[in-house]
Design an enzyme around this catalytic site. Structure first.
Site, PDB file in Angstrom:
ATOM      1  N   GLY A 253      40.264  46.901  25.330  1.00  0.00           N
ATOM      2  CA  GLY A 253      39.253  47.641  26.071  1.00  0.00           C
ATOM      3  C   GLY A 253      37.839  47.582  25.556  1.00  0.00           C
TER       4      GLY A 253
ATOM      5  N   GLU B 125      45.175  46.137  20.702  1.00  0.00           N
ATOM      6  CA  GLU B 125      45.523  44.813  21.265  1.00  0.00           C
ATOM      7  C   GLU B 125      44.330  44.373  22.102  1.00  0.00           C
ATOM      8  OE1 GLU B 125      49.230  45.385  23.401  1.00  0.00           O
ATOM      9  OE2 GLU B 125      48.256  46.612  24.925  1.00  0.00           O
TER      10      GLU B 125
ATOM     11  N   GLY C  60      41.440  41.903  23.722  1.00  0.00           N
ATOM     12  CA  GLY C  60      41.326  40.572  24.321  1.00  0.00           C
ATOM     13  C   GLY C  60      39.875  40.134  24.401  1.00  0.00           C
ATOM     14  N   ARG C  61      39.171  40.683  25.398  1.00  0.00           N
ATOM     15  CA  ARG C  61      37.808  40.246  25.701  1.00  0.00           C
ATOM     16  C   ARG C  61      36.893  40.234  24.472  1.00  0.00           C
ATOM     17  NH1 ARG C  61      35.653  40.332  30.781  1.00  0.00           N
ATOM     18  NH2 ARG C  61      37.366  41.705  31.395  1.00  0.00           N
TER      19      ARG C  61
ATOM     20  N   CYS D 109      32.109  25.757  49.074  1.00  0.00           N
ATOM     21  CA  CYS D 109      31.607  25.982  50.431  1.00  0.00           C
ATOM     22  C   CYS D 109      31.691  27.469  50.768  1.00  0.00           C
ATOM     23  CB  CYS D 109      32.434  25.190  51.428  1.00  0.00           C
ATOM     24  SG  CYS D 109      32.576  23.479  50.959  1.00  0.00           S
TER      25      CYS D 109
ATOM     26  N   TYR E 141      38.733  35.604  29.844  1.00  0.00           N
ATOM     27  CA  TYR E 141      38.846  35.869  31.288  1.00  0.00           C
ATOM     28  C   TYR E 141      37.816  35.011  32.038  1.00  0.00           C
ATOM     29  CZ  TYR E 141      41.187  39.992  29.376  1.00  0.00           C
ATOM     30  OH  TYR E 141      42.006  40.837  28.663  1.00  0.00           O
TER      31      TYR E 141
END
Ligand SMILES: Cc1ncc(COP(=O)(O)O)c(C=O)c1O
Length: 406
Positions: free
Chosen positions: A234, A272, A274-275, A350, A379
């Site tokens: 987080g 835990e 991530g980012r 497009c 991500y």
């Protein structure tokens, strides 16, 4: 984490020179990632442990760089679990995520996950059958969803309101009743991952205090012997104002103050993340193919787009970037350029949604220069709709010591 612009820009120029064609690549600064991960780990005092949420970026060189630093990896699917286990035979693994299939639960038992995070009573019932059938004891944490006090809203919440994640408090008595007779299931504690994109160190410390209060209150209520609390991931990245990032030093100081309280309660805590671990090591480089004006706005059209780099669309921001000048112009006409203007940086798809940066000031950008987007290590490539339009994928370059890429 410090961005090593000169090293990465040099790698972009080298890759462009080698390739000759319009460049489109992800670059990952592995020495910077290693330094950042070590600093992060050092800033978490005992009893706070650090797992890496592989969903942020599970490229092998990234995982290999992190493996010697983090305490383990978190997987959220059988695919991630098998990938991690195939590469790291003895690293502690967690399996979490909603909607686990029987096959996934059995794989978790077979591959020996250290802790399985259970999301619902239904999942628990199936896990009990599978563990009994396999004759394996499974250690688990119960993921909970509960109301949070004021001030904990971020732009991405997984709990504190109606979501598909975790067990709500009203269902906990039924879960505890079910667990009472389960020989093969051992509940070690609780898992709270209620939000992502936290940019404020003070608020995150406040959230941890609230988590500790909630954990001890529930443990007393159910007379449980829980000793583990997973506080999820987080910590966010400020894409909108990159100069003001999460204050890790302040967070670390606050954790020192909180550590004694967790220890006094006999709780071992695990992040835990991530980012925050990998975002800053990655860069997306896209060469300018065309510069156009339309209805009074300027569009810088790049080789690539949101099918490679969906992060700005996914988070609804205009992504920061730098222009890397490339002195190579091979056409017999004047090089198109804009100077001192505001531009939209777009890709090759497009759809008018294929926008990476909007209304952003540039000193100068020319066709053939490379637009370099930082904070593209989490991500980013892995959440992008890469098959749309079947454009060639970006190259992936992993920078080692000395800026060498492979
Ligand atoms: C269960 C769980 N843990 C950890 C994470 C990692 O979160 P972040 O990347 O915000 O640190 C996520 C992300 O969605 C998650 O779902």
């Amino acid at each position: 984490m410090e961005l090593r612009w000169p090293v990465v820009e040099e790698a972009v120029r080298r890759a462009r020179a080698e390739e000759g064609g319009p460049l489109c690549a992800y670059l990952y600064d592995l020495p910077a990632l290693a330094a950042h991960a070590r600093a992060l780990k050092r800033s978490l005092p005992h009893p706070f442990g650090l797992f890496y949420a592989a969903k942020a970026n599970a490229e092998l060189p990234i995982l290999q760089t992190l493996a010697g630093v983090v305490d383990g990896f978190e997987a959220s699917s059988q695919g991630e679990l098998e990938w991690l286990r195939s590469q790291f035979a003895s690293k502690p693994l967690i399996l979490s995520g909603p909607g686990k299939t029987d096959t996934e639960l059995a794989a978790a038992c077979r591959l020996g996950v250290e802790l399985l995070h259970v999301e619902s009573l239904g999942e628990l019932r199936r896990l009990a059958l599978i563990a009994t059938e396999l004759g394996r004891r499974v250690s688990l944490l119960l993921r909970l969803n509960f109301p949070l006090g004021p001030g904990h809203e971020t732009s991405l919440v997984m709990g504190g309101r109606a979501t598909q994640f975790g067990v709500e408090l009203e269902q906990l008595p039924a879960v505890m009743d079910f667990l009472a007779g389960q020989e093969f299931l051992e509940v070690k504690g609780l898992h709270f991952h209620l939000l992502s994109h936290q940019l404020d160190a003070g608020r995150h410390l406040g959230l941890l205090e609230e988590y500790l209060r909630r954990f001890t209150e529930l443990r007393a209520k159910y007379r449980a012997e829980w000793s583990h609390l997973n506080v999820g991931g987080g910590i966010g990245i400020n894409y909108r104002a990159p100069e003001s990032q999460f204050d890790l030093a302040r967070f670390s100081e606050g954790l020192l103050g909180l550590a004694g309280r967790f220890e006094a309660e006999g709780v071992s805590v695990r992040f835990e993340l991530g980012r925050y671990v990998t975002a800053a090591c990655g860069y997306y480089a896209a060469e300018v193919l065309d510069i156009k004006r339309c209805f009074g706005e300027t569009f810088v059209v790049c080789r690539g787009g949101t099918h490679h780099f969906r992060t700005p669309q996914a988070q609804g921001h205009s992504h920061p970037f730098r222009v890397v000048p490339i002195e190579d112009w091979r056409y017999p006409f004047a090089r198109p350029k804009v100077e001192g203007e505001r531009v939209n940086v777009v890709g090759q798809l497009c759809t008018p949604k294929d926008v990476l940066a909007k209304d952003a000031p540039v000193e100068r950008v020319r066709v053939g220069d490379v637009v370099l987007f930082p904070y593209a290590g989490a991500y980013a490539w892995n959440i992008s709709h890469r098959h749309f339009l079947m454009h060639a994928p970006p190259r992936e370059l992993f920078l080692r010591e000395g800026g060498e890429a492979c």
